[in-house]
Design a protein around this motif. Structure first.
Motif, PDB file in Angstrom:
ATOM      1  N   LEU A 175     -19.618  13.173  -3.895  1.00  0.00           N
ATOM      2  CA  LEU A 175     -18.973  14.392  -3.409  1.00  0.00           C
ATOM      3  C   LEU A 175     -18.073  14.102  -2.218  1.00  0.00           C
ATOM      4  CD1 LEU A 175     -21.863  16.997  -3.714  1.00  0.00           C
ATOM      5  CD2 LEU A 175     -19.845  16.771  -5.153  1.00  0.00           C
ATOM      6  N   TYR A 176     -18.404  13.088  -1.433  1.00  0.00           N
ATOM      7  CA  TYR A 176     -17.516  12.708  -0.335  1.00  0.00           C
ATOM      8  C   TYR A 176     -16.179  12.203  -0.890  1.00  0.00           C
ATOM      9  CZ  TYR A 176     -15.687  10.337   3.764  1.00  0.00           C
ATOM     10  OH  TYR A 176     -14.880   9.925   4.792  1.00  0.00           O
ATOM     11  N   ILE A 177     -16.245  11.414  -1.950  1.00  0.00           N
ATOM     12  CA  ILE A 177     -15.010  10.935  -2.571  1.00  0.00           C
ATOM     13  C   ILE A 177     -14.202  12.101  -3.127  1.00  0.00           C
ATOM     14  CG2 ILE A 177     -14.096   9.498  -4.432  1.00  0.00           C
ATOM     15  CD1 ILE A 177     -16.455   7.665  -4.090  1.00  0.00           C
ATOM     16  N   VAL A 178     -14.899  13.082  -3.725  1.00  0.00           N
ATOM     17  CA  VAL A 178     -14.196  14.264  -4.243  1.00  0.00           C
ATOM     18  C   VAL A 178     -13.514  15.015  -3.113  1.00  0.00           C
ATOM     19  CG1 VAL A 178     -14.526  16.495  -5.371  1.00  0.00           C
ATOM     20  CG2 VAL A 178     -15.716  14.478  -6.230  1.00  0.00           C
ATOM     21  N   ARG A 179     -14.215  15.156  -1.999  1.00  0.00           N
ATOM     22  CA  ARG A 179     -13.613  15.870  -0.866  1.00  0.00           C
ATOM     23  C   ARG A 179     -12.404  15.122  -0.331  1.00  0.00           C
ATOM     24  NH1 ARG A 179     -16.271  17.706   4.950  1.00  0.00           N
ATOM     25  NH2 ARG A 179     -14.295  18.261   5.904  1.00  0.00           N
ATOM     26  N   VAL A 180     -12.494  13.807  -0.201  1.00  0.00           N
ATOM     27  CA  VAL A 180     -11.365  13.023   0.294  1.00  0.00           C
ATOM     28  C   VAL A 180     -10.178  13.134  -0.655  1.00  0.00           C
ATOM     29  CG1 VAL A 180     -10.587  10.666   0.725  1.00  0.00           C
ATOM     30  CG2 VAL A 180     -12.768  11.431   1.628  1.00  0.00           C
ATOM     31  N   THR A 181     -10.457  13.154  -1.957  1.00  0.00           N
ATOM     32  CA  THR A 181      -9.370  13.247  -2.939  1.00  0.00           C
ATOM     33  C   THR A 181      -8.673  14.597  -2.876  1.00  0.00           C
ATOM     34  OG1 THR A 181     -10.601  11.736  -4.384  1.00  0.00           O
ATOM     35  CG2 THR A 181      -8.796  12.984  -5.374  1.00  0.00           C
ATOM     36  N   LEU A 182      -9.438  15.674  -2.699  1.00  0.00           N
ATOM     37  CA  LEU A 182      -8.856  17.022  -2.692  1.00  0.00           C
ATOM     38  C   LEU A 182      -8.412  17.469  -1.312  1.00  0.00           C
ATOM     39  CD1 LEU A 182     -11.389  18.830  -5.058  1.00  0.00           C
ATOM     40  CD2 LEU A 182      -9.190  17.787  -5.645  1.00  0.00           C
ATOM     41  N   ASP A 183      -8.820  16.734  -0.285  1.00  0.00           N
ATOM     42  CA  ASP A 183      -8.524  17.165   1.076  1.00  0.00           C
ATOM     43  C   ASP A 183      -7.093  16.799   1.450  1.00  0.00           C
ATOM     44  OD1 ASP A 183      -8.971  18.410   3.410  1.00  0.00           O
ATOM     45  OD2 ASP A 183     -10.546  17.049   4.130  1.00  0.00           O
ATOM     46  N   ASN A 184      -6.627  17.466   2.504  1.00  0.00           N
ATOM     47  CA  ASN A 184      -5.285  17.248   3.024  1.00  0.00           C
ATOM     48  C   ASN A 184      -5.401  16.971   4.518  1.00  0.00           C
ATOM     49  OD1 ASN A 184      -2.602  17.257   3.800  1.00  0.00           O
ATOM     50  ND2 ASN A 184      -2.057  19.020   2.529  1.00  0.00           N
ATOM     51  N   PRO A 185      -4.795  15.900   5.028  1.00  0.00           N
ATOM     52  CA  PRO A 185      -4.906  15.614   6.466  1.00  0.00           C
ATOM     53  C   PRO A 185      -4.402  16.732   7.353  1.00  0.00           C
ATOM     54  CG  PRO A 185      -4.014  13.726   5.293  1.00  0.00           C
ATOM     55  CD  PRO A 185      -4.042  14.865   4.318  1.00  0.00           C
ATOM     56  N   LYS A 186      -3.482  17.565   6.865  1.00  0.00           N
ATOM     57  CA  LYS A 186      -2.965  18.655   7.680  1.00  0.00           C
ATOM     58  C   LYS A 186      -4.026  19.710   7.949  1.00  0.00           C
ATOM     59  CE  LYS A 186       1.795  18.171   6.038  1.00  0.00           C
ATOM     60  NZ  LYS A 186       2.924  18.847   5.376  1.00  0.00           N
ATOM     61  N   GLU A 187      -5.097  19.696   7.166  1.00  0.00           N
ATOM     62  CA  GLU A 187      -6.135  20.701   7.355  1.00  0.00           C
ATOM     63  C   GLU A 187      -6.965  20.447   8.594  1.00  0.00           C
ATOM     64  OE1 GLU A 187      -8.456  20.989   3.899  1.00  0.00           O
ATOM     65  OE2 GLU A 187      -6.806  21.588   2.608  1.00  0.00           O
ATOM     66  N   ALA A 188      -6.733  19.314   9.256  1.00  0.00           N
ATOM     67  CA  ALA A 188      -7.413  19.078  10.531  1.00  0.00           C
ATOM     68  C   ALA A 188      -6.958  20.060  11.597  1.00  0.00           C
ATOM     69  CB  ALA A 188      -7.160  17.644  11.012  1.00  0.00           C
ATOM     70  N   ILE A 189      -5.815  20.728  11.380  1.00  0.00           N
ATOM     71  CA  ILE A 189      -5.345  21.748  12.297  1.00  0.00           C
ATOM     72  C   ILE A 189      -6.195  22.998  12.121  1.00  0.00           C
ATOM     73  CG2 ILE A 189      -3.366  23.148  12.973  1.00  0.00           C
ATOM     74  CD1 ILE A 189      -1.579  21.003  11.782  1.00  0.00           C
TER      75      ILE A 189
ATOM     76  N   CYS B 199     -14.154   3.857   2.905  1.00  0.00           N
ATOM     77  CA  CYS B 199     -14.232   5.253   3.337  1.00  0.00           C
ATOM     78  C   CYS B 199     -13.955   5.394   4.837  1.00  0.00           C
ATOM     79  CB  CYS B 199     -15.604   5.828   2.996  1.00  0.00           C
ATOM     80  SG  CYS B 199     -15.928   5.983   1.228  1.00  0.00           S
ATOM     81  N   GLY B 200     -14.495   4.477   5.644  1.00  0.00           N
ATOM     82  CA  GLY B 200     -14.282   4.565   7.084  1.00  0.00           C
ATOM     83  C   GLY B 200     -12.827   4.337   7.465  1.00  0.00           C
ATOM     84  N   ILE B 201     -12.199   3.324   6.892  1.00  0.00           N
ATOM     85  CA  ILE B 201     -10.795   3.046   7.205  1.00  0.00           C
ATOM     86  C   ILE B 201      -9.903   4.177   6.726  1.00  0.00           C
ATOM     87  CG2 ILE B 201      -8.873   1.491   6.673  1.00  0.00           C
ATOM     88  CD1 ILE B 201     -10.918  -0.778   6.585  1.00  0.00           C
ATOM     89  N   GLN B 202     -10.196   4.715   5.555  1.00  0.00           N
ATOM     90  CA  GLN B 202      -9.366   5.813   5.028  1.00  0.00           C
ATOM     91  C   GLN B 202      -9.392   7.011   5.953  1.00  0.00           C
ATOM     92  OE1 GLN B 202     -10.509   8.930   3.717  1.00  0.00           O
ATOM     93  NE2 GLN B 202      -8.413   9.576   3.174  1.00  0.00           N
ATOM     94  N   HIS B 203     -10.569   7.324   6.497  1.00  0.00           N
ATOM     95  CA  HIS B 203     -10.630   8.495   7.363  1.00  0.00           C
ATOM     96  C   HIS B 203      -9.979   8.230   8.720  1.00  0.00           C
ATOM     97  CE1 HIS B 203     -12.146  12.292   8.947  1.00  0.00           C
ATOM     98  NE2 HIS B 203     -12.382  11.627  10.062  1.00  0.00           N
ATOM     99  N   LEU B 204     -10.245   7.074   9.313  1.00  0.00           N
ATOM    100  CA  LEU B 204      -9.674   6.777  10.620  1.00  0.00           C
ATOM    101  C   LEU B 204      -8.155   6.647  10.558  1.00  0.00           C
ATOM    102  CD1 LEU B 204     -12.320   4.220  11.936  1.00  0.00           C
ATOM    103  CD2 LEU B 204     -12.063   6.614  12.588  1.00  0.00           C
TER     104      LEU B 204
END
Length: 390
Positions: free
Chosen positions: A31-45, A165-170
């Motif tokens: 599910l973490y992979i699913v979230r990363v795939t569907l997520d958008n970095p702009k949503e951190a705002i 996963c760690g590098i992708q998020h950072l």
């Protein structure tokens, strides 16, 4: 404690619990992979949401109460509370679950980063424990070599998955690498190829790469050393009789306390004298190292293709498993004709017979008893033969 003891005694219940725990950890990583795939970095705002990412989060957090419930009960089932609190597994459980409790009740923190991909290490531990219960449930045991290779592969997969996963998020704050690019970078880095076409740009991700490389340089050589040690010991003891060969070819097991040329040649000549036994293999299980003269005999082409020597004891289930006693057509337990104390020799023979029959109750057992009055102790064996040398 009674519940824990019940689960330990009942192999299938223990296997189901460990399987459920492993499936839960694996599901959170997926599910973490699913979230990363569907997520958008702009949503951190703050205040910026998308429907697809929100659905992934909802599915993702739905497992949280169940995980937290398991974590809380672990403290009650495993004895000393302080000892369990400082365990790495429990610390990882709390890091991966407690933040979700906060996000369930406080919606603005839904975008908080929780390193749930660390659950892969908990899944690895659960899979190793589950493997032992699986062996007990099916009443078969793989060799220590197989278990060590399995642990090594799981460790490599966990290192690569954690790094990707760690590098992708950072890198969301830098080059914004995709999950596949991060996975590609980890494979290239751990394989020491180092193309340099994909590199982390910010210092947190670079620090993570340094930490992962240091961990790999410490953990992997230790496991490779253990693997090499097990391989050398396996070669020294004669290795294992292949399970595939045991299921496709016919073989018998010869258990002796010490192997001499006269005993070996008498058995082989008598056994292969019958034309119907020419296609059978003989697996010798002896606790002593092979004698030089016996080694020369077994190197003769007539016997080298049909006789296999394994150093081991019939009193150990691990050695009986190496000889594939449960798939053997028959088991012969012989004593040397030159024994001085025949009563003690018969006692050792009876113990080996009991151990072999307990390990493989369906395998026909043929025992050589030197003194006829000791025959009574092995009458349980179903098929019993008394060998006497004149």
């Amino acid at each position: 404690e009674r519940l824990k003891l019940f689960f330990i005694k009942n192999q299938r219940s223990s296997l189901r619990i460990r399987l459920f725990n492993f499936a839960l950890k694996f599901l959170t990583c997926a599910l973490y992979i699913v979230r990363v795939t569907l997520d958008n970095p702009k949503e951190a705002i703050p205040g910026c949401y998308s429907e697809s990412a929100e659905q992934a989060r909802c599915c993702y957090t739905s497992c949280t109460p169940l995980v937290c419930l398991i974590c809380s009960h672990k403290l009650q089932l495993q004895g000393n509370i302080w000892e369990q609190i400082f365990q790495i597994s429990f610390i990882l459980e709390m890091i991966n679950t407690v933040p979700f409790i906060i996000t369930i009740f406080w919606r603005p923190l839904r975008n908080i980063f929780v390193p749930v991909f660390l659950n892969c290490w908990l899944a690895k531990a659960a899979l190793e424990n589950m493997l032992n219960d699986f062996h007990r449930a099916i009443q078969r045991t793989h060799s220590a070599m197989f278990n060590q290779v399995f642990i090594l592969i799981c460790t490599l997969l966990c290192l690569v998955f954690t790094g990707a996963c760690g590098i992708q998020h950072l890198e969301r704050a830098g080059k914004n690498l995709s999950l596949f690019d991060a996975f590609y970078f980890c494979i290239v880095t751990f394989s020491t190829v180092g193309y340099g076409d994909v590199t982390p740009q910010i210092w947190p991700s670079q620090l993570l790469v340094v930490i992962l490389i240091c961990v790999a340089l410490v953990v992997l050589p230790l496991q490779f050393e253990e693997l090499a040690y097990l391989w050398m010991e396996s070669q020294k003891l004669g290795g294992n009789y292949s399970r595939h060969r045991a299921q496709t070819e016919k073989h018998v097991v010869l258990c002796v306390s010490s192997l001499k040329i006269d005993l070996l040649m008498d058995f082989l000549n008598e056994f292969y004298a019958h034309p119907r036994l020419q296609d059978y293999y003989v697996v010798i299980l002896c606790p002593t190292e092979i004698d030089i003269q016996v080694r020369r005999i077994l190197q003769i082409p007539l016997w080298s293709q049909r006789v296999i020597y394994l150093q081991g004891s019939a009193l150990k289930d691990q050695d009986l498993m190496r000889a594939k006693m449960d798939d053997a057509e028959a088991c012969f337990i012989l004593s040397s004709r030159n024994e001085v104390d025949r009563t003690a020799a018969d006692h050792q023979t009876i113990l080996r017979a009991w151990a072999a029959k307990d390990f493989a109750p369906n395998c026909p057992l043929y025992v050589q008893i030197l003194k006829p009055e000791n025959k009574f102790h092995v009458k349980f064996a179903g098929e019993f033969e008394l060998f006497r040398y004149l």
